[in-house]
Design a protein around this motif. Structure first.
Motif, PDB file in Angstrom:
ATOM      1  N   PRO A 134      11.483   5.053  23.017  1.00 12.53           N
ATOM      2  CA  PRO A 134      11.693   6.404  22.851  1.00 12.53           C
ATOM      3  C   PRO A 134      12.992   6.558  21.995  1.00 12.53           C
ATOM      4  CG  PRO A 134      10.992   6.258  25.250  1.00 12.53           C
ATOM      5  CD  PRO A 134      11.180   4.813  24.709  1.00 12.53           C
ATOM      6  N   GLY A 135      12.959   7.286  20.802  1.00 15.18           N
ATOM      7  CA  GLY A 135      14.256   7.426  19.960  1.00 15.18           C
ATOM      8  C   GLY A 135      14.298   6.167  19.022  1.00 15.18           C
ATOM      9  N   GLY A 136      13.507   5.262  19.053  1.00 17.74           N
ATOM     10  CA  GLY A 136      13.478   4.202  18.040  1.00 17.74           C
ATOM     11  C   GLY A 136      13.085   4.475  16.823  1.00 17.74           C
ATOM     12  N   ARG A 137      13.411   3.759  15.758  1.00 21.65           N
ATOM     13  CA  ARG A 137      13.313   3.942  14.278  1.00 21.65           C
ATOM     14  C   ARG A 137      12.422   2.810  13.731  1.00 21.65           C
ATOM     15  NH1 ARG A 137      17.773   4.118  10.930  1.00 21.65           N
ATOM     16  NH2 ARG A 137      16.736   5.888   9.990  1.00 21.65           N
ATOM     17  N   PHE A 138      11.441   3.482  13.002  1.00 21.93           N
ATOM     18  CA  PHE A 138      10.627   2.522  12.014  1.00 21.93           C
ATOM     19  C   PHE A 138      10.770   2.680  10.696  1.00 21.93           C
ATOM     20  CE2 PHE A 138       5.899   1.831  11.117  1.00 21.93           C
ATOM     21  CZ  PHE A 138       6.061   0.511  10.918  1.00 21.93           C
ATOM     22  N   ILE A 139      11.361   1.435  10.111  1.00 23.92           N
ATOM     23  CA  ILE A 139      11.610   1.610   8.513  1.00 23.92           C
ATOM     24  C   ILE A 139      10.666   0.637   8.053  1.00 23.92           C
ATOM     25  CG2 ILE A 139      13.638   1.143   6.876  1.00 23.92           C
ATOM     26  CD1 ILE A 139      14.364   3.277   8.939  1.00 23.92           C
ATOM     27  N   VAL A 140      10.037   1.545   7.058  1.00 28.30           N
ATOM     28  CA  VAL A 140       8.857   0.892   6.153  1.00 28.30           C
ATOM     29  C   VAL A 140       9.189   1.014   4.718  1.00 28.30           C
ATOM     30  CG1 VAL A 140       6.416   1.141   5.588  1.00 28.30           C
ATOM     31  CG2 VAL A 140       7.265   1.814   8.025  1.00 28.30           C
ATOM     32  N   CYS A 141       9.112  -0.406   4.185  1.00 21.87           N
ATOM     33  CA  CYS A 141       9.187  -0.441   2.689  1.00 21.87           C
ATOM     34  C   CYS A 141       7.796  -0.876   2.201  1.00 21.87           C
ATOM     35  CB  CYS A 141      10.398  -1.340   1.987  1.00 21.87           C
ATOM     36  SG  CYS A 141      10.506  -1.766   0.331  1.00 21.87           S
ATOM     37  N   ASN A 142       7.306  -0.418   1.231  1.00 21.88           N
ATOM     38  CA  ASN A 142       6.015  -0.550   0.637  1.00 21.88           C
ATOM     39  C   ASN A 142       5.865  -0.591  -0.838  1.00 21.88           C
ATOM     40  OD1 ASN A 142       3.578  -1.583   1.536  1.00 21.88           O
ATOM     41  ND2 ASN A 142       2.694   0.233   1.600  1.00 21.88           N
ATOM     42  N   ILE A 143       5.129  -1.249  -1.331  1.00 22.65           N
ATOM     43  CA  ILE A 143       4.676  -0.986  -2.847  1.00 22.65           C
ATOM     44  C   ILE A 143       4.325   0.453  -3.107  1.00 22.65           C
ATOM     45  CG2 ILE A 143       3.136  -1.632  -4.889  1.00 22.65           C
ATOM     46  CD1 ILE A 143       4.940  -3.762  -3.807  1.00 22.65           C
ATOM     47  N   HIS A 144       5.072   1.269  -4.189  1.00 25.39           N
ATOM     48  CA  HIS A 144       4.540   2.447  -4.194  1.00 25.39           C
ATOM     49  C   HIS A 144       3.120   2.776  -4.559  1.00 25.39           C
ATOM     50  CE1 HIS A 144       5.242   6.659  -5.502  1.00 25.39           C
ATOM     51  NE2 HIS A 144       6.506   6.595  -5.278  1.00 25.39           N
ATOM     52  N   PRO A 145       2.624   3.742  -4.024  1.00 26.49           N
ATOM     53  CA  PRO A 145       1.152   4.018  -4.308  1.00 26.49           C
ATOM     54  C   PRO A 145       0.895   4.327  -5.755  1.00 26.49           C
ATOM     55  CG  PRO A 145       1.910   5.096  -2.473  1.00 26.49           C
ATOM     56  CD  PRO A 145       3.035   4.846  -3.006  1.00 26.49           C
ATOM     57  N   MET A 146       1.953   4.810  -6.576  1.00 25.29           N
ATOM     58  CA  MET A 146       1.800   4.844  -8.176  1.00 25.29           C
ATOM     59  C   MET A 146       1.695   3.450  -8.932  1.00 25.29           C
ATOM     60  SD  MET A 146       3.919   8.218  -8.999  1.00 25.29           S
ATOM     61  CE  MET A 146       3.434   8.164 -10.778  1.00 25.29           C
ATOM     62  N   ARG A 147       2.035   2.378  -8.140  1.00 26.68           N
ATOM     63  CA  ARG A 147       2.054   1.161  -8.843  1.00 26.68           C
ATOM     64  C   ARG A 147       0.875   0.196  -8.212  1.00 26.68           C
ATOM     65  NH1 ARG A 147       6.229  -1.808 -11.519  1.00 26.68           N
ATOM     66  NH2 ARG A 147       7.722  -0.377 -12.236  1.00 26.68           N
TER      67      ARG A 147
END
Length: 245
Positions: A134-147
């Motif tokens: 609880p209180g933890g963080r999720f950092i997500v990098c992804n290919i941009h949907p426009m690409r």
């Protein structure tokens, strides 16, 4: 071969290609954005979901994190184990369930250009929620949907050598996009921006930030070809938090 199996097998067949891949866009730009989004790592337990050969795990461990990398491709985990700095743990496991990881056991979860490779991205997001405290963080990098949208991937539209524009088409039509990489047929999964954000919110996450990386002046000076990042968004970073009890 069904789609799910193909998404998994294409990485098994591309381990050597990935190891030899130029990683300058990550090391020269994206890493700094990811580290800024992650923040202070001292004393944190971090799970890198879809860790590949462990490059980012090693970077996080060097900054003080206790890092666990999980990847379904055995060949990549073998490479990670051979390259370990000693501050990481590596597991062969599925990003869609993280079955061997206990509930609420990590402070931070990272998904570094992985959701685009998954058949069931909802399951992976739910798994990240489960293993975060609880209180933890999720950092997500992804290919941009426009690409990732265009079905007929041709890259930049050119007038001889001049890049005119990057095409956007079939944006609302989600599903696999096939292209050629390392002389092989490869698949990424396209989903819209609203689909990703809705999936994060449905899992229970709070969206705290949204970033579209571009290079700094120093990064651009070192890698002049990064100037394309100002013309059409290539990557996107979601900063998410699991609410505290």
């Amino acid at each position: 071969m069904d789609l799910k199996r193909r998404l998994e097998d294409q990485w098994t067949d591309a381990v050597d290609d990935w190891i030899g891949q130029d990683q300058s866009v990550r090391t020269g730009m994206l890493d700094s954005w990811m580290l800024n989004a992650i923040g202070d790592l001292a004393g944190c337990r971090v799970v890198d979901i879809g860790c590949g050969e462990g490059r980012f795990c090693r970077l996080l461990a060097g900054l003080g994190a206790e890092t666990t990398g999980v990847d379904l491709t055995e060949g990549l985990i073998e490479e990670a184990l051979q390259r370990t700095s000693g501050g990481e743990t590596y597991l062969v496991g599925n990003a869609e369930d993280l079955a061997d990881i206990d509930d609420e056991s990590f402070d931070i979860a990272v998904s570094y250009i992985v959701l685009v490779d998954l058949d069931d991205y909802h399951a992976s997001i739910t798994a990240a929620w489960r293993v975060l405290k609880p209180g933890g963080r999720f950092i997500v990098c992804n290919i941009h949907p426009m690409r990732s949208a265009s079905r007929n991937f041709t890259g930049w539209i050119r007038d001889y050598e001049k890049k005119l524009f990057y095409p956007l088409d079939n944006y609302a039509e989600e599903g696999p996009r096939e292209f050629h990489w390392w002389g092989k047929s490869f698949i990424n999964m396209h989903r819209t921006l609203s689909s990703y954000v809705t999936a994060f919110l449905d899992a229970g996450f709070v969206l705290e930030g949204l970033r579209e990386p571009t290079p700094s002046e120093a990064q651009l000076a070192e890698n002049p070809d990064f100037d394309d990042e100002f013309r059409a968004p290539n990557f996107i970073i979601y900063e998410l938090r699991k609410p505290a009890d």
